[in-house]
Write an enzyme that holds these catalytic residues in place. Structure first.
Site, short mmCIF file in Angstrom:
data_model
loop_
_atom_site.label_atom_id
_atom_site.label_comp_id
_atom_site.label_asym_id
_atom_site.label_seq_id
_atom_site.Cartn_x
_atom_site.Cartn_y
_atom_site.Cartn_z
N CYS A 100 67.22 -19.08 81.48
CA CYS A 100 68.37 -18.38 82.03
C CYS A 100 67.98 -17.67 83.32
O CYS A 100 66.92 -17.05 83.38
CB CYS A 100 68.89 -17.37 81.01
SG CYS A 100 70.32 -16.44 81.57
N HIS A 142 76.13 -22.31 76.87
CA HIS A 142 75.28 -21.22 77.36
C HIS A 142 76.11 -20.26 78.23
O HIS A 142 76.03 -19.05 78.08
CB HIS A 142 74.11 -21.83 78.15
CG HIS A 142 73.17 -20.84 78.76
ND1 HIS A 142 71.86 -20.69 78.35
CD2 HIS A 142 73.33 -19.95 79.77
CE1 HIS A 142 71.27 -19.74 79.07
NE2 HIS A 142 72.14 -19.28 79.95
N HIS A 146 77.46 -16.28 77.76
CA HIS A 146 77.35 -15.21 78.77
C HIS A 146 78.65 -14.42 78.85
O HIS A 146 78.64 -13.19 78.88
CB HIS A 146 77.08 -15.81 80.16
CG HIS A 146 75.63 -15.94 80.50
ND1 HIS A 146 74.76 -14.88 80.50
CD2 HIS A 146 74.89 -17.01 80.88
CE1 HIS A 146 73.55 -15.30 80.86
NE2 HIS A 146 73.60 -16.60 81.09
ZN LIG Z 1 72.06 -17.87 81.45
#
Ligand SMILES: [Zn+2]
Length: 166
Positions: A100, A142, A146
């Site tokens: 990330c 993903h 967030h």
């Molecule tokens: Zn990320």
């Protein structure tokens, strides 16, 4: 160059990254502003060598993410999804190593549905539905994490760290 991406190791930024984002209200922005936002997010993602970026990673509280993955023909395909919703997820899951941009130098294996259908809106405010599998399905999930204040490190059982942070 100043890093525009908000980092987990910064306490103030962590607090923001851990917060659920709000719906993007197209009525509050001009077409030009929306186009500029998408272009800015794409640029920041490119500079950071990422394949996905959510708005809250650059300090904006909206439900918007961008993603860009190889298209299988030597090019890439770019997506900007506003107010994404996970509409369908396969029962079949697959593990893959994730990283990330907000947690540099750290990776971990994350198990996720192999195939997802994501509903939302494109930059013109038009409804869009995207069926994704492989890397794209992973990036979508993903990034939607967030937007809900969740990070991949919450989903992995084992984290790997580079000896030195880049
Ligand atoms: Zn990320």
């Amino acid at each position: 160059m100043e890093n525009e991406i908000w980092m987990l190791k910064n306490k103030k930024e962590e607090k923001f990254l851990r917060k659920k984002t709000v719906e993007f209200d197209f009525k509050k922005f001009t077409k030009k502003e929306v186009v500029a936002l998408v272009a800015r997010m794409r640029r920041i993602m490119h500079v950071a060598n990422g394949i996905g970026l959510s708005a809250n990673q650059i300090g904006l509280p909206f439900r918007v993410f961008v993603a860009e993955v190889p298209d299988g023909n030597g090019g890439t395909k770019f997506y900007a999804v506003f107010n994404p919703k996970l509409e369908k997820a396969s029962e079949e899951t697959v593990g893959y190593e994730e990283g990330c941009l907000s947690v540099p130098g750290t990776w971990g294996d994350v198990e996720r549905p192999a195939q997802v259908t994501v509903g939302g809106f494109d930059k013109n405010g038009k409804p869009a539905k995207i069926k994704a599998w492989g890397l794209l399905a992973r990036v979508f999930q993903h990034e939607m994490d967030h937007l809900n204040g969740k990070l991949f490190i919450d989903r992995t059982k084992k984290l790997f760290r580079a000896e030195k942070e880049a």
